[in-house]
Design a protein around this motif. Structure first.
Motif, PDB file in Angstrom:
ATOM      1  N   LEU A  87       0.831  -1.203   0.000  1.00  0.00           N
ATOM      2  CA  LEU A  87       0.000   0.000   0.000  1.00  0.00           C
ATOM      3  C   LEU A  87       0.869   1.258   0.000  1.00  0.00           C
ATOM      4  CD1 LEU A  87      -2.721   1.423   0.181  1.00  0.00           C
ATOM      5  CD2 LEU A  87      -2.565   1.265   2.673  1.00  0.00           C
ATOM      6  N   TYR A  88       1.892   1.252   0.844  1.00  0.00           N
ATOM      7  CA  TYR A  88       2.769   2.431   0.928  1.00  0.00           C
ATOM      8  C   TYR A  88       3.360   2.739  -0.452  1.00  0.00           C
ATOM      9  CZ  TYR A  88       6.525   5.493   2.462  1.00  0.00           C
ATOM     10  OH  TYR A  88       7.367   6.569   2.617  1.00  0.00           O
ATOM     11  N   ASN A  89       3.847   1.711  -1.118  1.00  0.00           N
ATOM     12  CA  ASN A  89       4.462   1.923  -2.436  1.00  0.00           C
ATOM     13  C   ASN A  89       3.425   2.296  -3.498  1.00  0.00           C
ATOM     14  OD1 ASN A  89       7.281   1.480  -1.988  1.00  0.00           O
ATOM     15  ND2 ASN A  89       6.763  -0.643  -1.544  1.00  0.00           N
ATOM     16  N   LEU A  90       2.232   1.691  -3.380  1.00  0.00           N
ATOM     17  CA  LEU A  90       1.183   2.030  -4.347  1.00  0.00           C
ATOM     18  C   LEU A  90       0.775   3.493  -4.229  1.00  0.00           C
ATOM     19  CD1 LEU A  90      -1.329  -0.976  -4.446  1.00  0.00           C
ATOM     20  CD2 LEU A  90       0.147  -0.135  -6.276  1.00  0.00           C
ATOM     21  N   LEU A  91       0.608   3.957  -2.997  1.00  0.00           N
ATOM     22  CA  LEU A  91       0.213   5.355  -2.803  1.00  0.00           C
ATOM     23  C   LEU A  91       1.262   6.298  -3.398  1.00  0.00           C
ATOM     24  CD1 LEU A  91      -1.234   5.206   0.841  1.00  0.00           C
ATOM     25  CD2 LEU A  91      -2.516   5.504  -1.294  1.00  0.00           C
ATOM     26  N   GLU A  92       2.542   5.944  -3.197  1.00  0.00           N
ATOM     27  CA  GLU A  92       3.626   6.767  -3.779  1.00  0.00           C
ATOM     28  C   GLU A  92       3.534   6.785  -5.299  1.00  0.00           C
ATOM     29  OE1 GLU A  92       7.522   5.607  -2.597  1.00  0.00           O
ATOM     30  OE2 GLU A  92       7.543   7.144  -1.029  1.00  0.00           O
ATOM     31  N   GLN A  93       3.278   5.611  -5.861  1.00  0.00           N
ATOM     32  CA  GLN A  93       3.225   5.519  -7.329  1.00  0.00           C
ATOM     33  C   GLN A  93       1.983   6.214  -7.895  1.00  0.00           C
ATOM     34  OE1 GLN A  93       3.896   1.568  -8.813  1.00  0.00           O
ATOM     35  NE2 GLN A  93       5.861   1.380  -7.770  1.00  0.00           N
TER      36      GLN A  93
END
Lengths: 454, 107
Positions: free
Chosen positions: B48-54
């Protein structure tokens, strides 16, 4: 009973599944990861219990960060929200633990996991490994050059063999690690397209074997230096080891000090590397200058001058050895040994007293029989280039007076003698030079055979 | 052949975006997705953390407020459009299925 322990863990940077399995096994046996140190991992004793571990990467983190960035803290809070508590971290490597066996994993998308790992790997693992790989290839090329030019000398020097061996092992580790990573990445991407995760390759057993080999090689080198090395070699070896330890401590000490003082990542990195390289340059120069000074002032010697050589000028002629200078140098390994003896009067180079006999010889001890013919051929041909220039070559001579199995004498093309002989004994090859004016008598040849042929 | 970024959305991407139709704290999505899907879909915290960044980088969501470590987000127009495209793609798949197997076989 100890409640804490430290272990050297040899895991690849990218081997998150290997680290997870290992930590789960440790927790099940009552040892919980407490902290990732600079070199060792710290564990504390706990009640043995099943524990899930998850290793993730935060690509923007750096070992020079004064403290975790806001983004890194956000990331950790995300993990904590799903029950994953931070067990330890070291720059980009973040290790979490969770008591819930059914906890949702931190990474649930294999494509994103591969991408995150690769972003972390590109920042640290790959640049360092590729630089070391380039250095390793260069060193191995130099090693091959030494082996081609003077292989007997190289194979007889424990230090040369140790450093060569270490570079070969390092090159092997780097190659295996890089191939394993890129191979895994290619296969993991294919698996990710199917929505599957692929375990990272575990090269830990291979790394342990490599480390053991390097340690054994290092110990063997140390024993050789202590027992057989000259005082200069012992000094150089001790000074280098102390310097390396000082440099490692300096690097970590300075980096941690600046982190504690809150220096920014870039400032810390710049200052630490600058100070490290300046101090390294100064220390290594100081070692070399002190070594040169110590040898020239007689504080250290280049070779063992104290023991009697196996064959001396006095064995061959009735001379007063008081006026002679003897230098013995040499090294040996499990493959070969090579010793040189140089015995001259303390002559003035500009006005040498050629009326006094001199002696120079090289003993090549062949410890593995299959190397014997190769060594003999190398010694036979080592002066070929100079021979062509000065017009001399080896010519077979009667080995019987020398008590040898084979013998050659170096002669000029016009039949003139150089009084240099190549003598083959059972495990030893001797190259002996009596000086241009001194043809060895049959008695002297017999003495050579008796003293050096044993 | 590797999938182009966000050309098609994974199930996790789809539901994360769906949660952001209204302003929502990033961390709350971790609970909302399983609740929305009856536990069928879960999103890992790292994912989730990486998805939000992307999604932020791609302009599909924007940050609305920061309260301590709690960051809230909402879909942008680009995000709404992308989600709608994905819905149409999934719906087209469903339509194709119904056409091939017919309504009766689904019962």
């Amino acid at each position: 009973m100890r409640d804490t322990k430290r272990r050297l863990e040899l895991f690849s940077f990218y081997d998150h599944t290997g680290i997870e399995k290992h930590l789960e096994k440790m927790a099940a046996s009552g040892w919980m990861l407490d902290k990732l140190g600079a070199y060792l991992w710290h564990y504390r004793r706990v009640e043995p219990k099943p524990m899930k571990f998850c290793v993730t990467y935060y690509p923007r983190a750096s070992q020079f960060d004064p403290e975790p960035s806001e983004g890194e803290l956000d990331f950790r809070e995300f993990c904590e929200r799903t029950g994953w508590k931070l067990a330890g971290s070291s720059a980009q490597l973040q290790i979490f633990r969770n008591e819930d066996p059914d906890a949702v994993p931190i990474e649930t998308d294999p494509v994103l996991e591969i991408d995150t790992l690769h972003r972390a790997v590109k920042k640290t693992f790959l640049p360092v490994y590729f630089i070391l790989l380039a250095l390793g290839v260069l060193q191995v090329f130099l090693l091959i050059g030494q082996l081609v030019n003077d292989p007997i000398d190289w194979l007889s020097r424990p230090g040369g063999m140790f450093s060569g061996f270490t570079w070969i092992i390092l090159l092997l580790i780097l190659s295996v690690e890089l191939i394993a990573y890129f191979r895994w990445r290619a296969r993991a991407k294919q698996a990710a397209e199917r929505g599957e995760f692929l375990d990272t390759p575990n090269t830990s057993p291979f790394q342990k074997v490599c480390l053991a080999l390097v340690l054994v090689s290092f110990a063997w080198w140390m024993v050789n230096i202590i027992l057989l090395g000259s005082s200069l070699m012992r000094y150089l070896c001790a000074a280098m080891l102390v310097t390396i330890a000082v440099l490692v401590a300096l690097f970590n000490g300075l980096k941690n000090l600046m982190k504690r003082r809150g220096a920014s990542k870039n400032l810390n990195r710049g200052v630490t590397f600058t100070v490290y390289f300046i101090v390294a340059f100064v220390l290594f120069d100081a070692i070399i200058f002190f070594g040169i000074w110590a040898v020239s002032s007689g504080l250290l010697d280049l070779g063992d001058q104290s023991g009697d050589p196996p064959l001396s000028v006095a064995d061959l002629a009735d001379v007063d050895m008081d006026g002679y200078f003897t230098r013995r140098t040499g090294d040996e390994t499990v493959l070969l040994g090579q010793y040189e003896v140089f015995q001259h009067t303390n002559w003035n180079r500009d006005d040498p007293d050629l009326s006094l006999p001199s002696l120079e010889y090289t003993l090549t001890e062949v410890k593995l029989p299959f190397l014997y013919d190769w060594c003999r051929d190398r010694l036979y041909h080592e002066d070929d280039k100079r021979g062509e220039e000065f017009g001399y070559r080896y010519e077979a001579t009667d080995p019987a007076p020398w008590g040898a199995q084979e013998a050659w004498e170096r002669v000029y093309d016009d039949g003139g003698r150089t009084n240099r002989f190549l003598l083959c004994y059972e495990h030893r090859i001797v190259v002996i030079d009596f000086g241009s004016k001194r043809i060895p008598t049959p008695e002297q040849r017999a003495i050579v055979g008796e003293k050096l042929g044993q | 052949m590797p999938r182009l970024k966000f050309q098609t959305l994974t199930e996790q991407m789809f539901y994360v975006l769906l949660c952001l139709k209204t302003e929502c704290c990033g961390m709350d999505i971790l609970d909302r997705v399983p609740a929305m899907t009856g536990g069928r879909v879960s999103v890992g915290s790292g994912t989730l953390y990486n998805l939000l960044e992307q999604f932020l980088d791609a302009g599909m969501i924007r940050e609305t407020k920061v309260e301590g470590r709690r960051r809230s987000y909402i879909l942008t127009e680009a995000g709404v459009n992308r989600l709608a495209e994905e819905y149409r793609r999934i719906a087209a798949q469903g339509e194709d299925y119904r056409r091939i197997f017919g309504e009766e076989e689904q019962k």
